[in-house]
Design a protein around this motif. Structure first.
Motif, PDB file in Angstrom:
ATOM      1  N   GLY A 190     -39.864 -63.689   5.721  1.00  0.00           N
ATOM      2  CA  GLY A 190     -40.830 -64.613   5.162  1.00  0.00           C
ATOM      3  C   GLY A 190     -41.654 -64.005   4.041  1.00  0.00           C
ATOM      4  N   GLU A 191     -42.020 -62.741   4.206  1.00  0.00           N
ATOM      5  CA  GLU A 191     -42.812 -62.078   3.162  1.00  0.00           C
ATOM      6  C   GLU A 191     -42.008 -61.929   1.874  1.00  0.00           C
ATOM      7  OE1 GLU A 191     -46.043 -60.500   1.274  1.00  0.00           O
ATOM      8  OE2 GLU A 191     -45.966 -61.496   3.221  1.00  0.00           O
ATOM      9  N   VAL A 192     -40.721 -61.625   2.003  1.00  0.00           N
ATOM     10  CA  VAL A 192     -39.868 -61.517   0.805  1.00  0.00           C
ATOM     11  C   VAL A 192     -39.785 -62.873   0.098  1.00  0.00           C
ATOM     12  CG1 VAL A 192     -37.510 -61.120  -0.025  1.00  0.00           C
ATOM     13  CG2 VAL A 192     -38.543 -59.538   1.613  1.00  0.00           C
ATOM     14  N   VAL A 193     -39.598 -63.938   0.871  1.00  0.00           N
ATOM     15  CA  VAL A 193     -39.547 -65.271   0.264  1.00  0.00           C
ATOM     16  C   VAL A 193     -40.882 -65.593  -0.403  1.00  0.00           C
ATOM     17  CG1 VAL A 193     -39.313 -67.739   0.722  1.00  0.00           C
ATOM     18  CG2 VAL A 193     -37.777 -66.116   1.846  1.00  0.00           C
ATOM     19  N   TYR A 194     -41.973 -65.287   0.279  1.00  0.00           N
ATOM     20  CA  TYR A 194     -43.298 -65.539  -0.294  1.00  0.00           C
ATOM     21  C   TYR A 194     -43.465 -64.814  -1.630  1.00  0.00           C
ATOM     22  CZ  TYR A 194     -48.325 -65.452  -1.014  1.00  0.00           C
ATOM     23  OH  TYR A 194     -49.579 -65.570  -1.583  1.00  0.00           O
ATOM     24  N   THR A 207     -45.342 -70.052 -10.495  1.00  0.00           N
ATOM     25  CA  THR A 207     -45.492 -70.945 -11.647  1.00  0.00           C
ATOM     26  C   THR A 207     -45.110 -72.364 -11.262  1.00  0.00           C
ATOM     27  OG1 THR A 207     -44.973 -69.142 -13.175  1.00  0.00           O
ATOM     28  CG2 THR A 207     -44.761 -71.378 -14.021  1.00  0.00           C
ATOM     29  N   ASN A 208     -44.085 -72.470 -10.418  1.00  0.00           N
ATOM     30  CA  ASN A 208     -43.575 -73.792 -10.029  1.00  0.00           C
ATOM     31  C   ASN A 208     -44.215 -74.356  -8.771  1.00  0.00           C
ATOM     32  OD1 ASN A 208     -41.782 -73.591 -12.188  1.00  0.00           O
ATOM     33  ND2 ASN A 208     -40.127 -72.775 -10.924  1.00  0.00           N
ATOM     34  N   TYR A 209     -44.687 -73.473  -7.889  1.00  0.00           N
ATOM     35  CA  TYR A 209     -45.175 -73.924  -6.585  1.00  0.00           C
ATOM     36  C   TYR A 209     -46.486 -73.230  -6.196  1.00  0.00           C
ATOM     37  CZ  TYR A 209     -40.075 -74.686  -6.366  1.00  0.00           C
ATOM     38  OH  TYR A 209     -38.784 -75.026  -6.642  1.00  0.00           O
ATOM     39  N   ARG A 210     -47.233 -73.892  -5.320  1.00  0.00           N
ATOM     40  CA  ARG A 210     -48.306 -73.222  -4.591  1.00  0.00           C
ATOM     41  C   ARG A 210     -47.690 -72.777  -3.269  1.00  0.00           C
ATOM     42  NH1 ARG A 210     -53.284 -76.846  -3.545  1.00  0.00           N
ATOM     43  NH2 ARG A 210     -54.358 -74.858  -3.227  1.00  0.00           N
ATOM     44  N   VAL A 211     -47.657 -71.468  -3.051  1.00  0.00           N
ATOM     45  CA  VAL A 211     -46.912 -70.921  -1.919  1.00  0.00           C
ATOM     46  C   VAL A 211     -47.880 -70.361  -0.879  1.00  0.00           C
ATOM     47  CG1 VAL A 211     -45.047 -69.380  -1.231  1.00  0.00           C
ATOM     48  CG2 VAL A 211     -45.070 -70.321  -3.553  1.00  0.00           C
ATOM     49  N   PHE A 212     -47.617 -70.660   0.399  1.00  0.00           N
ATOM     50  CA  PHE A 212     -48.488 -70.241   1.493  1.00  0.00           C
ATOM     51  C   PHE A 212     -47.660 -69.579   2.599  1.00  0.00           C
ATOM     52  CE2 PHE A 212     -50.355 -73.812  -0.667  1.00  0.00           C
ATOM     53  CZ  PHE A 212     -51.716 -73.550  -0.720  1.00  0.00           C
ATOM     54  N   ARG A 213     -48.208 -68.507   3.171  1.00  0.00           N
ATOM     55  CA  ARG A 213     -47.593 -67.886   4.348  1.00  0.00           C
ATOM     56  C   ARG A 213     -48.013 -68.669   5.589  1.00  0.00           C
ATOM     57  NH1 ARG A 213     -50.190 -63.729   1.749  1.00  0.00           N
ATOM     58  NH2 ARG A 213     -48.930 -62.034   0.836  1.00  0.00           N
ATOM     59  N   VAL A 215     -52.129 -69.996   8.702  1.00  0.00           N
ATOM     60  CA  VAL A 215     -51.812 -69.597   7.329  1.00  0.00           C
ATOM     61  C   VAL A 215     -52.622 -68.355   6.998  1.00  0.00           C
ATOM     62  CG1 VAL A 215     -52.135 -70.218   4.883  1.00  0.00           C
ATOM     63  CG2 VAL A 215     -51.123 -71.868   6.475  1.00  0.00           C
ATOM     64  N   THR A 216     -51.965 -67.381   6.373  1.00  0.00           N
ATOM     65  CA  THR A 216     -52.638 -66.149   5.950  1.00  0.00           C
ATOM     66  C   THR A 216     -52.690 -66.108   4.437  1.00  0.00           C
ATOM     67  OG1 THR A 216     -51.736 -64.990   7.873  1.00  0.00           O
ATOM     68  CG2 THR A 216     -52.650 -63.630   6.106  1.00  0.00           C
ATOM     69  N   THR A 217     -53.888 -65.923   3.879  1.00  0.00           N
ATOM     70  CA  THR A 217     -54.047 -65.837   2.428  1.00  0.00           C
ATOM     71  C   THR A 217     -53.928 -64.384   1.967  1.00  0.00           C
ATOM     72  OG1 THR A 217     -56.451 -65.811   2.777  1.00  0.00           O
ATOM     73  CG2 THR A 217     -55.442 -67.928   2.231  1.00  0.00           C
ATOM     74  N   ASP A 218     -53.884 -64.171   0.660  1.00  0.00           N
ATOM     75  CA  ASP A 218     -53.673 -62.828   0.119  1.00  0.00           C
ATOM     76  C   ASP A 218     -54.801 -61.873   0.480  1.00  0.00           C
ATOM     77  OD1 ASP A 218     -51.219 -63.384  -0.994  1.00  0.00           O
ATOM     78  OD2 ASP A 218     -52.020 -63.907  -2.966  1.00  0.00           O
ATOM     79  N   ASP A 219     -55.974 -62.397   0.777  1.00  0.00           N
ATOM     80  CA  ASP A 219     -57.096 -61.521   1.157  1.00  0.00           C
ATOM     81  C   ASP A 219     -57.100 -61.202   2.656  1.00  0.00           C
ATOM     82  OD1 ASP A 219     -57.886 -63.928   2.218  1.00  0.00           O
ATOM     83  OD2 ASP A 219     -59.666 -64.169   0.954  1.00  0.00           O
TER      84      ASP A 219
END
Length: 331
Positions: A23-27, A33-39, A49-53
């Motif tokens: 999942g992390e590789v896909v994220y 640019t094309n999508y808003r991506v969320f873990r 959901v985990t954000t980058d922070d």
């Protein structure tokens, strides 16, 4: 306006940690640019959901939404990287279908079928797909090891029927070891499949939807340093994965055609990988993975790279196929 994409990872099985890596590789490679991506971690205790922070936000299971910084986010598509239950056996797909949310892996029935090795083999045999000899056991059955050996021979493989990453599998060389091998498999599932040993070159064939077509990727040859392609061989460097495989062009074309045919027969979609062993010169089907590993070291991304497909293209295409399929369903 950018689509909101949840990369679902984790799961409830022994494969959760591997799924988190996929999942992390896909994220990391899905186009921001094309999508808003969320873990989106789908764990047995809770979904979040985990954000980058590093902050986590609970997912509302009633509609698969999440509120982050006072913004209520609904997802347009889910990139499913969950290995094992509930994302590989169809449960998560069924849930998302009730929500009307498209996802990148095969649909719930096809996922359940491919995850169940016994059922999948039984269906494909009816279409003339060659497989090993097999013997089915359920937990609680009285098992006569002698009868097992008479059916499948020795050595043989004892496998948990519904498990991946080689959890719950043993190579058995002696009749007296069959019962202990069954107990090992029953730790993963209450159904077991015992298969005859196929002596030959093992290969893996990725099949994907891309550019409106079903396409087999370059074939990978698997050479394990261990007795078979077990957990260590898959994830701890105890194998060689050679792409393209060291087989003839005729053999490559034949196994690719069979893999594509399986994809069509079972009505799969997204990213899949089927395993075969060339036994007596003929490819014998072993299993189909409808939610394969997607780390950079995993087999399918290796095949895509040899085929000239970047991870960004591979993953982005899977999202677009899922969105297109949902559009077709809504027409």
């Amino acid at each position: 306006m950018k689509k909101n994409i949840a990369v679902a990872m984790g799961g409830y099985s022994s494969e959760a940690e591997i799924s988190l890596k996929s999942g992390e590789v896909v994220y990391q490679h899905l186009s921001k640019t094309n999508y808003r991506v969320f873990r989106a971690s789908i764990m047995k205790t809770h979904w979040f959901v985990t954000t980058d922070d590093g902050k986590t936000y609970p997912i509302n299971k009633s509609d698969f939404s999440v509120e982050i910084n006072n913004e209520l986010i609904h997802f347009d598509c889910v990139f499913n990287t969950i290995h094992g239950t509930p994302g590989e056996d169809g449960l998560f797909q069924a849930y998302l279908e009730t929500m009307g949310i498209p996802q990148t892996a095969s649909n719930y029935y096809q996922a359940a079928l491919t995850f169940n090795k016994r059922d999948c083999i039984s269906v494909l045999k009816a279409y003339g797909i060659k497989t090993a000899k097999n013997y089915f056991v359920n937990k609680g059955d009285k098992v006569d090891p002698k009868k097992v050996v008479e059916t499948v021979g020795l050595p043989c493989f004892v496998k948990a029927n519904r498990a991946g990453s080689s959890y719950g599998i043993s190579k058995v060389k002696h009749e007296e070891d069959i019962l202990s091998a069954l107990e090992h498999s029953f730790k993963e599932d209450h159904e077991v499949i015992i298969e005859s040993f196929l002596d030959g070159t093992e290969v893996s064939v990725g099949v994907i939807n891309i550019d409106g077509e079903i396409k087999a990727l370059p074939v990978t040859e698997i050479v394990s340093e261990n007795e078979f392609f077990d957990f260590e061989a898959k994830y701890l460097g105890k194998s060689q994965e050679i792409t393209p495989a060291r087989i003839s062009e005729k053999q490559q074309q034949k196994v690719q055609n069979i893999a594509e045919n399986i994809f069509k027969l079972l009505k799969l979609k997204g990213l899949t990988r089927s395993e075969f062993i060339f036994h007596n010169g003929e490819p014998h089907f072993v299993e189909c993975n409808a939610c394969p590993g997607l780390t950079e070291a995993s087999i399918l991304p290796q095949q895509a790279k040899v085929g000239g497909i970047s991870l960004e293209e591979l993953f982005g295409n899977a999202v677009e196929v899922a969105l297109d399929k949902q559009t077709d369903l809504n027409l």
